[in-house]
Design an enzyme around this catalytic site. Structure first.
Site, PDB file in Angstrom:
ATOM      1  N   ASP A  77      36.874 -90.551 -12.492  1.00 56.38           N
ATOM      2  CA  ASP A  77      36.378 -90.439 -11.111  1.00 56.38           C
ATOM      3  C   ASP A  77      34.950 -89.874 -11.107  1.00 56.38           C
ATOM      4  OD1 ASP A  77      36.368 -90.594  -8.382  1.00 56.38           O
ATOM      5  OD2 ASP A  77      37.677 -88.867  -8.050  1.00 56.38           O
ATOM      6  N   HIS A 134      35.426 -92.415  -6.314  1.00 63.49           N
ATOM      7  CA  HIS A 134      36.147 -92.762  -5.091  1.00 63.49           C
ATOM      8  C   HIS A 134      35.283 -92.583  -3.842  1.00 63.49           C
ATOM      9  CE1 HIS A 134      37.360 -88.362  -4.780  1.00 63.49           C
ATOM     10  NE2 HIS A 134      37.098 -88.635  -3.520  1.00 63.49           N
ATOM     11  N   SER A 188      34.707 -83.891  -1.511  1.00 67.36           N
ATOM     12  CA  SER A 188      34.798 -84.741  -2.695  1.00 67.36           C
ATOM     13  C   SER A 188      33.421 -85.174  -3.170  1.00 67.36           C
ATOM     14  CB  SER A 188      35.623 -85.991  -2.398  1.00 67.36           C
ATOM     15  OG  SER A 188      36.988 -85.726  -2.485  1.00 67.36           O
TER      16      SER A 188
END
EC number: 3.4.21.-
Length: 255
Positions: A109, A64, A201
């Site tokens: 992910d 992402h 992230s």
């Protein structure tokens, strides 16, 4: 960190999961300048994600975190004052699982980035090895990044912050979020107060010295009691990672 904005058909998913694509470490302290030589700073008009250098030519991050144009800083500590050996690279190639469900951000992910030029080991740059064994529940794990150090209002630090959290049985995250993607690790502090947050992230989860996870998702606000974050489990993707690096560009991720 700046939260990833998901297209309209994913709004229902966002009610259950909150993406931490620009989060910082909550409840941590400034990292020692020598403990994050592998930590990558991903920039696209601003800092938005982290990554991990796994050899001189490859960086692992979260799927992402993919953007059309990415600038990758290595050897960075203080954002406003570059280190003498700080390097900037760009993606030569980016690999995301071909069997990833495109409308489910939490699914597989993981993103492997080949740099446009290799980097050399230096005082502030060195890769982090891939794990030789899967992690054990109860492990003490290290988190780090330039993500927000406050929540829900965001404060971006000038230096990376680090903290220790614990690896939980996945049932803890399943209960907190009504589910958990496959090949995922669940980690945090049950009483809250310490967590990754916006901007973290794609950064690493390091358990007992091994690179075990990539930050994917977590609760908003960050660092809530019994709301751990979850991390893509690197060990489960080793065959795919190793195949891509060996030149098999059509390798498929595990189901």
């Amino acid at each position: 960190m700046v939260l990833i904005r998901v297209i309209a058909n994913l709004l229902i998913l966002q009610l259950s999961y909150a993406q931490k694509s620009s989060e910082l470490v909550i409840g941590g302290d400034e990292c020692d300048i020598n403990e994050h030589r592998f930590l990558a700073f991903l920039y696209a008009g601003g800092y938005y994600c982290g990554g991990t250098l796994i050899n001189q030519e490859w960086v692992l991050s979260a799927a992402h975190c993919d953007k059309r144009i990415i600038r990758i800083y290595l050897g960075m500590h203080t954002r406003s004052v570059p280190n003498d050996d700080e390097e900037i690279r760009y993606p030569k190639e980016k690999f995301i699982c071909p069997n990833k469900k495109k409308n489910v951000i939490t699914h597989k992910d993981i993103m492997l980035i080949r740099l446009n030029r290799p980097v050399k080991n230096s005082e502030h740059i060195a890769p982090l090895s891939l794990p030789s064994n899967p992690p054990s529940v109860g492990s003490v794990c290290r988190i780090m990044g330039w993500g927000s150090i406050t929540t829900p209002d965001e404060t971006s630090p000038n230096v990376p912050h680090c903290a220790n959290i614990n690896l939980f049985n996945n049932t803890v995250c399943r209960e907190a979020y009504n589910g958990l993607p496959a090949k995922t690790l669940c980690a945090g502090v049950l009483q809250g107060g310490i967590d990754t947050c916006g901007g973290d992230s794609g950064g690493p989860l390091i358990c007992n010295g091994q690179f075990q996870g990539i930050l994917s998702w977590g609760g908003i606000p960050c660092a809530q009691p019994r709301k751990p974050a979850f991390y893509t489990k690197v060990f489960d993707y080793l065959p795919w990672i190793q195949s891509i690096i060996a030149g098999n560009k059509t390798a498929t991720c595990p189901p």
